[in-house]
Structures are given as structure tokens and as C-alpha cells.
Motif scaffolding. Structure first.
Motif, short mmCIF file in Angstrom:
data_model
loop_
_atom_site.label_atom_id
_atom_site.label_comp_id
_atom_site.label_asym_id
_atom_site.label_seq_id
_atom_site.Cartn_x
_atom_site.Cartn_y
_atom_site.Cartn_z
N GLU A 137 7.80 22.10 55.87
CA GLU A 137 8.68 21.82 54.56
C GLU A 137 10.01 21.45 54.96
N LEU A 138 10.45 20.91 53.89
CA LEU A 138 11.84 20.48 53.94
C LEU A 138 12.76 21.00 52.83
N THR A 139 13.73 21.08 52.95
CA THR A 139 15.00 21.59 51.70
C THR A 139 16.27 21.05 52.18
N TYR A 140 17.11 20.77 50.96
CA TYR A 140 18.40 20.15 51.14
C TYR A 140 19.22 20.68 49.96
N TRP A 141 20.47 20.71 50.14
CA TRP A 141 21.44 21.24 49.15
C TRP A 141 22.87 20.46 49.44
N ILE A 142 22.84 19.64 48.37
CA ILE A 142 24.14 18.90 48.45
C ILE A 142 25.18 19.41 47.61
N GLU A 150 8.17 26.40 39.63
CA GLU A 150 8.44 25.76 40.75
C GLU A 150 6.92 24.85 40.75
N ILE A 151 7.69 23.53 41.19
CA ILE A 151 6.68 22.49 41.89
C ILE A 151 6.64 22.33 43.30
N VAL A 152 5.49 22.07 43.82
CA VAL A 152 5.31 21.97 45.08
C VAL A 152 4.97 20.42 45.23
N PHE A 153 5.73 19.75 45.75
CA PHE A 153 5.36 18.27 46.45
C PHE A 153 4.87 18.24 47.75
N ALA A 154 4.19 17.17 48.02
CA ALA A 154 3.97 16.65 49.31
C ALA A 154 4.03 15.19 49.68
N LEU A 155 4.64 14.71 50.91
CA LEU A 155 4.74 13.35 51.23
C LEU A 155 3.67 13.36 52.21
N LEU A 156 2.79 12.43 51.64
CA LEU A 156 1.12 12.52 52.15
C LEU A 156 1.23 11.43 53.34
N PRO A 157 0.28 11.55 54.43
CA PRO A 157 0.15 10.54 55.40
C PRO A 157 -0.13 8.91 54.63
N ALA A 158 0.40 8.12 55.27
CA ALA A 158 0.24 6.90 54.78
C ALA A 158 -1.51 6.55 55.08
N ALA A 186 20.00 9.39 50.22
CA ALA A 186 20.34 8.85 51.67
C ALA A 186 19.88 10.08 52.63
N ALA A 187 20.48 11.24 52.69
CA ALA A 187 20.04 12.31 53.13
C ALA A 187 18.41 12.81 53.47
N LEU A 188 17.84 12.61 52.38
CA LEU A 188 16.36 12.92 52.24
C LEU A 188 15.85 11.81 53.27
N ARG A 189 16.04 10.40 52.86
CA ARG A 189 15.52 9.46 53.68
C ARG A 189 15.73 9.68 55.44
N LEU A 190 16.91 10.31 55.52
CA LEU A 190 17.32 10.45 56.96
C LEU A 190 16.33 11.60 57.68
N LEU A 191 16.25 12.77 56.77
CA LEU A 191 15.40 13.81 57.03
C LEU A 191 14.16 13.30 57.23
N ILE A 192 13.41 12.65 56.18
CA ILE A 192 11.96 11.96 56.28
C ILE A 192 11.76 11.25 57.50
N SER A 193 12.94 10.35 57.88
CA SER A 193 12.63 9.68 59.28
C SER A 193 12.65 10.55 60.25
N GLU A 228 11.46 13.70 60.46
CA GLU A 228 10.39 14.65 60.48
C GLU A 228 8.91 13.69 60.19
N THR A 229 8.30 13.46 61.19
CA THR A 229 7.15 12.36 61.40
C THR A 229 5.81 13.16 60.72
N GLU A 230 5.76 14.35 60.90
CA GLU A 230 4.46 14.99 60.74
C GLU A 230 4.16 14.91 58.93
N ARG A 231 3.27 14.85 58.77
CA ARG A 231 2.58 14.46 57.55
C ARG A 231 1.36 15.30 57.33
#
Length: 161
Positions: free
Chosen positions: A81-86, A151-159, A98-105, A107-110
Motif C-alpha cells: 500500500e501507499l499513502t501520502y499527506w501533502i 472509504e474507497i480502495v484503489f489499486a494500480l494493477l500490473p500492466a 509529482a510525489a505520487l509519480r515518484l513513489l510509484i516509480s 515501488e515496482t510491486e503490482r
């Protein structure tokens, strides 16, 4: 938006993180927060647990070298899981994007999961723009607003190959 980076959190950042996470408007948006955002001892214990967690990767978000928030990834069971607070002074300028994009880059696990209060329209939109897919919705007590919140649960799925 200035130059955005993620760097490791250090002890000098703790006060800034504490103050940011006490901002009443931000607490209401995040909703699923500490029971008492003003309780420094509870915050210090929470932060110490997170920093000691071997599955957690906690970063400070900087804009032009200055504190702009935090971003982290951690494991819950087999899920990542990821989290952020700006910080409020960085809202509305693309810092979270920008921060989310950096974190996603980093974190390679999907799949990579994220949770957000449904009323937090900016975060919902950010996750969707970043390619996250809504998986489910549930309702739970949210200390940040003192009531039940969806609360909504989201997922960044494998390509797809």
C-alpha cells in the motif's frame, strides 16, 4: 510547482510532520487519522513504529528543497500500500501528483493499493489520473471527522502484456 523530490525522513523532519498532520482541514479531508492529532506522544509512538517497520519506506516530499509533505509505502499482509499527506501550503500546485509519480516509480510491486476517504475529491482524482482503479468501497469510523465515512480502495494493477 517547483522541483519535487522524495528523500528519506530524518529526525529533523518530525516536528514538521507532526504540525502538518494537525491541520484541521487536512485532518477532515484525510478522515482516517489519529484519534487525537494534537497528542504528540501518540504521534511519536506511531512514527517510531512506522520507521521501525522493515516493510515501510517513508519519505519526505520536498519542493525546491523545502518540506512539502510525506509519502510512504508499506506492506499489509501480502499487499503493498501507499499513502501520502501533502502540507496545505503545497496544495493545488501539482506537488501531490509529482510525489505520487515518484513513489510509484520506486515501488515496482503490482498491484499497489491506496485508500482514500470518498469525500476527498482531490485525492480520488489524483489516484485515478495516476492509473489507479477503484476496487471497492466500505464504511468505517473516521476519527478525523468523528463519524462513519465511506472509504474507497484503489489499486494500480500490473500492466497487461
Amino acid at each position: 510547482m517547483g522541483h519535487i523530490e522524495l528523500r528519506d525522513i530524518d529526525e529533523d523532519d518530525h516536528d514538521a510532520v507532526f504540525e502538518m498532520m494537525r491541520d484541521r482541514e487536512a485532518v477532515a479531508m484525510a478522515a482516517f487519522t489519529a484519534d487525537d492529532p494534537d497528542d504528540r506522544a501518540a504521534f511519536d509512538a506511531w512514527l517510531a513504529r512506522n520507521l521501525a517497520n522493515p516493510t515501510a519506506s517513508t519519505h519526505v516530499v520536498t519542493e525546491n528543497g523545502g518540506f512539502a509533505g510525506i509519502a510512504a509505502a508499506f506492506s499489509v499482509g501480502d499487499d503493498r500500500e501507499l499513502t501520502y499527506w501533502i502540507a496545505r501550503n503545497a496544495w493545488g500546485r501539482g506537488v501531490a501528483t509529482a510525489a505520487l509519480r515518484l513513489l510509484i516509480s520506486h515501488e515496482t510491486e503490482r498491484p499497489l493499493f491506496a485508500r482514500v476517504a470518498a469525500h476527498n475529491a482531490a485525492s480520488v482524482a489524483l489516484l485515478r489520473r495516476a492509473g489507479f482503479t477503484e476496487l471497492s468501497r466500505d464504511t468505517g469510523y473516521a476519527p478525523g471527522v468523528g463519524r462513519e465515512v465511506e472509504e474507497i480502495v484503489f489499486a494500480l494493477l500490473p500492466a497487461l502484456e
